[in-house]
Design a protein around this motif. Structure first.
Motif, PDB file in Angstrom:
ATOM      1  N   THR A  10      34.814  19.739  -1.647  1.00  0.00           N
ATOM      2  CA  THR A  10      35.820  18.695  -1.705  1.00  0.00           C
ATOM      3  C   THR A  10      36.545  18.632  -0.362  1.00  0.00           C
ATOM      4  O   THR A  10      36.853  19.664   0.232  1.00  0.00           O
ATOM      5  CB  THR A  10      36.814  18.969  -2.851  1.00  0.00           C
ATOM      6  N   SER A  11      36.813  17.417   0.110  1.00  0.00           N
ATOM      7  CA  SER A  11      37.491  17.247   1.397  1.00  0.00           C
ATOM      8  C   SER A  11      38.872  16.640   1.189  1.00  0.00           C
ATOM      9  O   SER A  11      39.168  16.050   0.152  1.00  0.00           O
ATOM     10  CB  SER A  11      36.666  16.336   2.315  1.00  0.00           C
ATOM     11  N   GLU A  43      37.133  12.559  10.181  1.00  0.00           N
ATOM     12  CA  GLU A  43      35.929  13.334  10.504  1.00  0.00           C
ATOM     13  C   GLU A  43      35.733  13.561  11.996  1.00  0.00           C
ATOM     14  O   GLU A  43      35.294  14.618  12.411  1.00  0.00           O
ATOM     15  CB  GLU A  43      34.688  12.599   9.976  1.00  0.00           C
ATOM     16  N   SER A  44      36.023  12.566  12.803  1.00  0.00           N
ATOM     17  CA  SER A  44      35.607  12.609  14.201  1.00  0.00           C
ATOM     18  C   SER A  44      36.709  12.976  15.195  1.00  0.00           C
ATOM     19  O   SER A  44      36.519  12.817  16.398  1.00  0.00           O
ATOM     20  CB  SER A  44      35.002  11.258  14.583  1.00  0.00           C
ATOM     21  N   LEU A  82      43.386  18.045  13.185  1.00  0.00           N
ATOM     22  CA  LEU A  82      43.344  16.656  12.738  1.00  0.00           C
ATOM     23  C   LEU A  82      41.987  16.241  12.163  1.00  0.00           C
ATOM     24  O   LEU A  82      41.794  15.091  11.808  1.00  0.00           O
ATOM     25  CB  LEU A  82      43.712  15.720  13.895  1.00  0.00           C
ATOM     26  N   GLN A  83      41.067  17.196  12.039  1.00  0.00           N
ATOM     27  CA  GLN A  83      39.774  16.887  11.444  1.00  0.00           C
ATOM     28  C   GLN A  83      39.830  17.044   9.927  1.00  0.00           C
ATOM     29  O   GLN A  83      40.639  17.814   9.399  1.00  0.00           O
ATOM     30  CB  GLN A  83      38.695  17.822  11.996  1.00  0.00           C
ATOM     31  N   GLY A  92      34.632  24.174   6.260  1.00  0.00           N
ATOM     32  CA  GLY A  92      34.508  23.720   7.633  1.00  0.00           C
ATOM     33  C   GLY A  92      35.258  22.447   7.921  1.00  0.00           C
ATOM     34  O   GLY A  92      35.973  21.915   7.070  1.00  0.00           O
ATOM     35  N   LEU A  93      35.081  21.952   9.131  1.00  0.00           N
ATOM     36  CA  LEU A  93      35.769  20.762   9.625  1.00  0.00           C
ATOM     37  C   LEU A  93      34.761  19.657   9.913  1.00  0.00           C
ATOM     38  O   LEU A  93      33.685  19.917  10.455  1.00  0.00           O
ATOM     39  CB  LEU A  93      36.505  21.074  10.931  1.00  0.00           C
ATOM     40  N   GLY A  94      35.109  18.437   9.545  1.00  0.00           N
ATOM     41  CA  GLY A  94      34.281  17.277   9.891  1.00  0.00           C
ATOM     42  C   GLY A  94      32.807  17.468   9.590  1.00  0.00           C
ATOM     43  O   GLY A  94      31.959  17.174  10.436  1.00  0.00           O
TER      44      GLY A  94
END
Length: 116
Positions: A74-75, A9-10, A16-17, A111-113
């Motif tokens: 979903t991630s 996430e960070s 890489l997120q 989206g990301l993170g």
């Protein structure tokens, strides 16, 4: 010696997120399995209780984790290892870029993170 990289996430680097898609767990799982098989990866296990899979191809292995945040979100995250002598980082980044492109064509990217 292995070169390892993990998405989360960070991370500061977008690639890489954690990536989020508007889809269900099963749909994302099926698409990931399809991608891995099409590209010659051997999936040694897929544990639906934890949403984790391990896949290998040559000197490269990945453990991926799929999490259903809600029924339509979903991630996916990856832990990647490369054991070759050359182009380690490049090969890992290329894998991530390719699989995210593939998933982006199948599902709406959210989206990301998103849940930092």
């Amino acid at each position: 010696m292995a070169y390892t990289l993990e998405t989360n996430e960070s991370e500061n680097v977008e690639l890489l997120q954690t990536h989020y898609y508007k889809t269900s767990y099963n749909s994302l799982k099926d698409a990931v399995i399809e991608y891995l098989h099409k590209n010659g990866y051997e999936i040694s296990e897929f544990n639906d209780d934890y949403g984790e899979a391990v896949a290998r191809k040559g000197y490269f292995s990945t453990t991926l984790k799929i999490i259903m945040q809600n029924p339509r979100e979903t991630s996916i995250d990856f832990f990647l290892e490369y054991y070759g002598m050359f182009f380690k980082k490049k090969k890992i980044y290329q894998f991530l870029s390719d699989i995210y492109d593939y998933l982006g064509k199948k599902f709406e990217f959210k989206g990301l993170g998103l849940h930092q």
